[in-house]
Write an enzyme that holds these catalytic residues in place. Structure first.
Site, PDB file in Angstrom:
ATOM      1  N   SER A   1       0.833  -1.200   0.000  1.00 27.25           N
ATOM      2  CA  SER A   1       0.000   0.000   0.000  1.00 27.25           C
ATOM      3  C   SER A   1       0.871   1.254   0.000  1.00 27.25           C
ATOM      4  O   SER A   1       1.669   1.447  -0.896  1.00 27.25           O
ATOM      5  CB  SER A   1      -0.960  -0.036   1.197  1.00 27.25           C
ATOM      6  OG  SER A   1      -1.889   1.012   1.141  1.00 27.25           O
TER       7      SER A   1
ATOM      8  N   ASP B   1      -3.055   6.082  -3.724  1.00 28.23           N
ATOM      9  CA  ASP B   1      -1.845   5.450  -3.193  1.00 28.23           C
ATOM     10  C   ASP B   1      -1.339   4.378  -4.169  1.00 28.23           C
ATOM     11  O   ASP B   1      -1.988   4.102  -5.183  1.00 28.23           O
ATOM     12  CB  ASP B   1      -2.110   4.901  -1.794  1.00 28.23           C
ATOM     13  CG  ASP B   1      -3.073   3.733  -1.761  1.00 28.23           C
ATOM     14  OD1 ASP B   1      -3.746   3.489  -2.783  1.00 28.23           O
ATOM     15  OD2 ASP B   1      -3.166   3.061  -0.723  1.00 28.23           O
TER      16      ASP B   1
ATOM     17  N   ASP C   1      -1.228   1.131  -4.507  1.00 28.13           N
ATOM     18  CA  ASP C   1      -2.034   0.000  -4.983  1.00 28.13           C
ATOM     19  C   ASP C   1      -3.459   0.414  -5.318  1.00 28.13           C
ATOM     20  O   ASP C   1      -4.304  -0.426  -5.612  1.00 28.13           O
ATOM     21  CB  ASP C   1      -2.013  -1.162  -3.991  1.00 28.13           C
ATOM     22  CG  ASP C   1      -2.747  -0.865  -2.695  1.00 28.13           C
ATOM     23  OD1 ASP C   1      -2.736   0.303  -2.263  1.00 28.13           O
ATOM     24  OD2 ASP C   1      -3.321  -1.803  -2.097  1.00 28.13           O
TER      25      ASP C   1
ATOM     26  N   ASP D   1      -6.085   1.788  -3.641  1.00 27.36           N
ATOM     27  CA  ASP D   1      -7.298   1.553  -2.863  1.00 27.36           C
ATOM     28  C   ASP D   1      -7.682   2.773  -2.020  1.00 27.36           C
ATOM     29  O   ASP D   1      -8.824   2.909  -1.600  1.00 27.36           O
ATOM     30  CB  ASP D   1      -7.207   0.281  -2.012  1.00 27.36           C
ATOM     31  CG  ASP D   1      -6.051   0.269  -1.036  1.00 27.36           C
ATOM     32  OD1 ASP D   1      -5.302   1.258  -0.962  1.00 27.36           O
ATOM     33  OD2 ASP D   1      -5.897  -0.747  -0.328  1.00 27.36           O
TER      34      ASP D   1
END
Length: 572
Positions: free
Chosen positions: A150, A302, A304, A306
């Protein structure tokens, strides 16, 4: 002579056997000779699953992300899949983000599953985490894995596990899988791939996911309103560049400016100190571009994809960053409005949030006569609600950490669809002569003014972990009696599962899984929560204060001063 704890040395010696490659063994010998402190931190425990899966620093050892720890995870999951789905063809989907070694580690994970005669659908390049969640269901897989850390620093990587519903692991699967993994030795891991079982997937799933995002995130916005909205978007060197511009274009948003310097995926995140849209500094370049281009809205995601950060123009025309709670409030109310307009509210819907998020979402949801459900921190608990209440439809779900999910076609926070939803709100409000900021102010007038702030204290390594546990223990043994001059009237301890009424001393049981969280409620409506992070070496304090006034005048500075006093009082 350098001293190494015998228990740690015993773990180290296991990694100096022929099960591990020569490079790994050489690195460990170097650490024994020259870096005993690093050796201790690399081996003093097994890296554990937390709120958002497993995250850790890359390197050698049981407490690091590497070929062997991820291989052992994958072998344990493979064994568990055979127990849970006997006589069924097993399928696993695997995706990864922009981080160093993600592609290579994803292939290692794919190799292990294929070596266990499990069909693997592997993305051939980086993709957003929500697309993996979608793909698990779309491909009929029993499990999904995404390699991501993340928004953690560049030295981190991670491993998230999704189940057949597209949601992350929750009880009892998580504990059962961990037990399966812990029962394994590294020598039990099958690394020899069956390449014919590994299928690379991309464009077909991209198209299906994009169409589903547009379907769920669009709400009859006139094309003229879309054309009149100027958007600045940054992927912060992450995976969203593969999907967000495509979805916005499919939805009819053509006035989108990309922060080109941050568009190329890069695990070093060279233009930001931290690729975390929760932190204002991460959106600095996007905000500068928006000022130069007179854009209406700024959105950054961010690595990734999400979480998302949003900036909109205030009543003075200045760009203002919304915090995660504010974004969630606006999105939730807008969705409820749209569902009501379309005549879709019939008592069989719900909206979801988490125990550390703003209480304002509950007030808004219940004002529409819609069920409100609250879970522990993390979207896996919202996904579990969808599974536990199949008779109900999820309208949306969010939490303070800059994440939102629209409907349940993705069973995790989804910055792709949430970005589109934010643009829909901005376009419609501008078309009506208002703005996202104006919309938020109207909601404050209707529901009371809420202000929240998160304080995170970083405590790294073994020593840091001990300090965090000591802080939580102290809060339990010496609970707060008063906060900013207001008496504490209720304490919820999610570790014991008990809620203490401070007025009469009565104790009631809470119907949520156990978790290391404490929440204090005061007479004046303030709410303070403390919890160790499940994904980072941090302890987090969540503060929420609010007020209602007769004349609709809200003094944000007054509430900020209240939060500042609370921070001082708690030595934060």
């Amino acid at each position: 002579m350098i001293y190494v704890d015998p228990k740690i040395l015993e773990r180290v010696n296991q990694w100096l056997t022929p099960v591990f490659d020569q490079k790994t063994q050489h690195t460990i010998k170097e650490m024994i000779a020259y870096d005993p402190e690093g050796l201790e931190d690399s081996f003093y425990r097994n890296l554990e699953f937390g709120t958002g899966g497993m995250r850790g620093i890359m390197g050698v050892g049981d407490n690091r992300i590497n070929k062997y720890t991820l291989g052992k995870n994958s072998q344990g999951i493979a064994n568990y899949l055979y127990k849970q789905f006997p006589n069924q063809p097993l399928k696993v989907a695997i995706a990864y983000d922009c981080r160093h070694n993600s592609k290579e580690l994803a292939k290692v994970v794919a190799d292990v599953f294929s070596a266990n005669n499990i069909t693997v659908y592997l993305f051939s390049n980086l993709r957003p985490t929500p697309e993996l969640s979608f793909s698990v269901k779309e491909l009929g897989c029993q499990c999904g894995i995404v390699l991501t850390a993340s928004h953690n620093p560049p030295e981190y990587n991670g491993y998230k596990v999704y189940w057949q519903d597209g949601g992350q692991l929750v009880p009892p699967q998580d504990a059962e899988i961990i037990a399966e993994i812990n029962n394994l030795q590294y020598g039990h891991v099958k690394f020899e791939a069956r390449e014919e079982l590994i299928h690379f997937v991309d464009s077909a799933l991209d198209e299906a996911f994009a169409k589903a995002s547009v379907k769920n995130g669009s709400f009859n916005t006139p094309q003229t309103a879309k054309d009149n909205l100027k958007i600045v978007f940054t992927s912060l060197h992450g995976t969203s560049i593969t999907m967000v511009p495509k979805v916005l274009e499919m939805a009819g948003y053509n006035n989108v400016l990309l922060v080109e310097e941050q568009s190329a995926p890069d695990g070093d995140f060279p233009t930001v100190e931290s690729p975390n849209p929760e932190e204002p500094e991460a959106l600095k370049m996007a905000l500068e571009l928006a000022e130069n281009e007179k854009a209406d809205i700024v959105i950054g995601t961010d690595p990734d994809c999400d979480r998302l950060g949003i900036a909109v123009r205030d009543t003075d025309g200045k760009l203002k960053l919304l915090n995660g709670n504010q974004a969630m409030v606006v999105m939730s109310h807008f969705l409820l409005e749209q569902w009501k307009k379309e005549g879709k509210l019939n008592g069989k819907q719900f909206l979801a949030s988490t125990i550390v998020s703003t209480p304002m979402v509950k007030d808004i949801t219940e004002s529409y006569g819609v069920l409100y459900k609250e879970g522990l921190t993390g979207f896996k608990w919202i996904a579990k609600m969808v599974k536990d209440f199949p008779e109900l439809e999820l309208i949306g779900g969010g939490e303070e950490s800059f994440g939102y999910m629209v409907g349940d076609f993705v069973r995790d926070k989804d910055a792709v669809t949430a970005t589109l939803l934010a643009c829909e709100i901005a376009a419609q409000k501008k078309n009506e002569g208002s703005s996202v900021y104006g919309y938020l102010q109207e909601l404050y007038k209707d529901y009371g003014y809420y202000l929240e702030q998160l304080v995170s204290m970083v405590k790294k390594g073994k020593k840091g972990e001990e300090e965090i546990l000591a802080m939580m223990r102290s809060l339990r043994e010496n609970p707060l009696k008063e906060i900013d001059g207001s008496k504490v009237i209720r304490i919820e301890d999610y570790q014991s599962g008990k809620s203490l009424n401070m007025k009469d001393g009565s104790i009631s049981e809470m119907d949520l899984p156990r978790s290391n969280v404490l929440i204090f409620y005061t007479e004046d409506g303030s709410k303070i929560a403390a919890r160790p992070s499940g994904t980072e070496p941090k302890i987090k304090f969540y503060m929420s204060v609010n007020e209602r006034t007769e004349d609709d005048h809200y003094d944000a500075a007054k509430l900020q001063k209240k939060i500042d006093r609370i921070k001082t009082e708690l030595n934060l």
